[in-house]
Scaffold this active site. Structure first.
Site, mmCIF file in Angstrom:
data_model
loop_
_atom_site.group_PDB
_atom_site.id
_atom_site.type_symbol
_atom_site.label_atom_id
_atom_site.label_comp_id
_atom_site.label_asym_id
_atom_site.label_seq_id
_atom_site.Cartn_x
_atom_site.Cartn_y
_atom_site.Cartn_z
ATOM 1 N N THR A 46 0.801 -1.225 0.000
ATOM 2 C CA THR A 46 0.000 0.000 0.000
ATOM 3 C C THR A 46 0.833 1.273 0.000
ATOM 4 O OG1 THR A 46 -0.194 -0.101 2.417
ATOM 5 C CG2 THR A 46 -1.939 -1.150 1.127
ATOM 6 N N ASP A 117 3.609 2.052 14.318
ATOM 7 C CA ASP A 117 5.000 2.482 14.382
ATOM 8 C C ASP A 117 5.081 3.857 15.044
ATOM 9 O OD1 ASP A 117 7.717 2.390 14.035
ATOM 10 O OD2 ASP A 117 7.641 2.092 11.872
ATOM 11 N N ASN A 145 8.283 -3.617 17.249
ATOM 12 C CA ASN A 145 9.083 -2.404 17.239
ATOM 13 C C ASN A 145 8.805 -1.631 18.530
ATOM 14 O OD1 ASN A 145 6.653 -0.922 16.815
ATOM 15 N ND2 ASN A 145 6.889 -1.087 14.594
ATOM 16 N N PHE A 147 7.048 1.081 19.187
ATOM 17 C CA PHE A 147 5.633 1.426 19.356
ATOM 18 C C PHE A 147 4.840 0.215 19.818
ATOM 19 C CE2 PHE A 147 1.327 1.450 17.623
ATOM 20 C CZ PHE A 147 0.820 2.629 18.163
ATOM 21 N N GLU A 148 5.062 -0.918 19.180
ATOM 22 C CA GLU A 148 4.300 -2.123 19.506
ATOM 23 C C GLU A 148 4.637 -2.645 20.895
ATOM 24 O OE1 GLU A 148 4.026 -3.298 14.779
ATOM 25 O OE2 GLU A 148 5.667 -4.049 16.030
ATOM 26 N N THR A 182 12.777 -4.407 17.679
ATOM 27 C CA THR A 182 13.535 -4.307 16.430
ATOM 28 C C THR A 182 14.108 -2.924 16.167
ATOM 29 O OG1 THR A 182 11.470 -3.912 15.240
ATOM 30 C CG2 THR A 182 12.264 -6.187 15.377
ATOM 31 N N SER A 183 13.551 -1.898 16.771
ATOM 32 C CA SER A 183 14.120 -0.551 16.650
ATOM 33 C C SER A 183 13.700 0.240 17.876
ATOM 34 C CB SER A 183 13.630 0.142 15.379
ATOM 35 O OG SER A 183 12.215 0.245 15.368
ATOM 36 N N ASP A 239 9.151 -7.999 7.794
ATOM 37 C CA ASP A 239 8.687 -9.340 7.439
ATOM 38 C C ASP A 239 9.866 -10.242 7.073
ATOM 39 O OD1 ASP A 239 6.091 -8.264 7.688
ATOM 40 O OD2 ASP A 239 6.114 -7.637 5.593
#
Length: 353
Positions: A46, A117, A145, A147-148, A182-183, A239
């Site tokens: 998208t 994110d 990440n 945020f998650e 992951t970040s 992914d």
């Protein structure tokens, strides 16, 4: 259960590399007898100005799962789940994971809780959040990440100590053994405490990944990995990272010969972390760095005159946006040798006390 059987449930695009279309080639190349269930079937991701396709509902997924069950096909040793479009569909996925975990307590399950994110917020139905929280105890590894990780724990990450509290909650309250954030962005003082800076020695902007394994007392055993950022042009990186990490993770069930770590795992210094999850992440990052460098080179050499592949695609008209997005598609297949034989330049380090 068959040792090399792996099931991946996430989105799919017909063209490009996102979700299952990003995960498939690395998993198969590394020797996994991987099978794929798509939660979304789009023409392309998208980030393009136009796309088509559908999001599959729970009825569709349950029809697939029930007939796999009837035919004795749910024999997987490993499982990966990613983007799922609705609370109902995610509940269906959760029920399958619960079944596979009950049938095979040794199941190695990597949960990528795709929700949003930093700076962008939640980009899925927020009703998936309590379902993801209920899935955490089923997971062997989770890869949120920043945020998650924050929304899963309802806690902010503003420092190394607050990050430690988030990891502690995931280990203790949600019973997750391995967490890979992951970040993450930390204050300069905390970054300095790790013995690094926000840029690499050559001046490149750096990304910081922080992982943790639960100790017997559920305290976080923390480690980190820093590596070049290489820009934010790409879709499907998370992914690909999740698939590579699960493929290389040596703890738990056996892994295929092709997925065994290549290169030197002996610590170069006492500060280096050699936990199985940390080394799997280091190998995944090494492969991804090669994929991203190859993609950047492709962007530079194949851009049409007057088209800046590194500019803000949102400022472009539809046709130019599409041209830029095509250039930015990950060069995964072209990086087969780097997936099989990554060169590990960035090695995981223990977080100092």
């Amino acid at each position: 259960m068959l040792a090399d059987k792996l099931l991946s449930i996430q989105s799919h695009v017909a063209s490009g590399h996102v979700g299952n279309s990003a995960a498939a080639f690395p998993l198969l190349l590394l020797g996994w007898d991987a099978e794929f269930v798509n939660t979304v079937q789009f023409s392309n991701h998208t980030g393009y100005a136009r796309w088509g396709g559908i999001r599959f509902d729970a009825t569709h997924l349950e029809d697939i799962f029930s007939n796999m069950r009837r035919n004795g096909l749910l024999r997987h040793a490993r499982m990966l789940t990613g983007y799922t479009p609705s609370p109902e569909a995610l509940t269906c996925v959760k029920e399958l994971v619960t079944e596979l975990r009950k049938n095979n307590p040794e199941l190695v399950y990597l949960l990528d809780p795709v929700m949003g994110d930093m700076g962008r917020g939640m980009y899925v139905n927020p009703d998936v959040l309590p379902i993801y929280r209920s899935m955490l105890p089923l997971a062997t590894v989770i890869c949120p990440n920043q945020f998650e990780a924050q929304v899963l724990t309802d806690m902010e990450i503003t420092s190394l100590e607050s990050l430690r509290s988030v990891l502690r909650k995931l280990h203790k309250d949600h019973q997750v053994e391995n967490v890979v954030v992951t970040s993450v962005a930390l204050p300069d003082a905390d970054v300095a405490h790790l013995g690094i800076s926000n840029t690499l020695p050559n001046g490149e902007p750096a990304m910081l990944l922080v992982g943790s394994r639960a100790r017997p007392d559920n305290e976080p055993e923390m480690w980190y990995l820093q590596f070049p950022e290489l820009g934010n042009y790409f879709v499907g990186v998370g992914d690909t990272f999740a698939a590579l990490t699960l493929a290389r993770f040596t703890e738990g069930t056996q892994i295929p010969d092709a997925a065994h770590a290549c290169g030197e795992q002996v610590p170069e210094s006492p500060s280096e972390c050699t936990l199985p999850i940390a080394w799997a992440v280091a190998l995944a990052v090494a492969s991804l760095q090669a994929i991203l460098h190859r993609t950047l080179d492709f962007m530079k050499t194949h851009a049409e005159p007057g088209i800046d592949p590194f500019g803000d695609s949102n400022d472009l008209d539809i046709e130019d946006n599409v041209k830029v997005m095509r250039l930015r598609e990950l060069r995964i297949v072209q990086s087969a040798n780097d997936i099989l034989h990554p060169t590990v330049r960035y090695r995981p380090q223990w977080v100092p006390n």
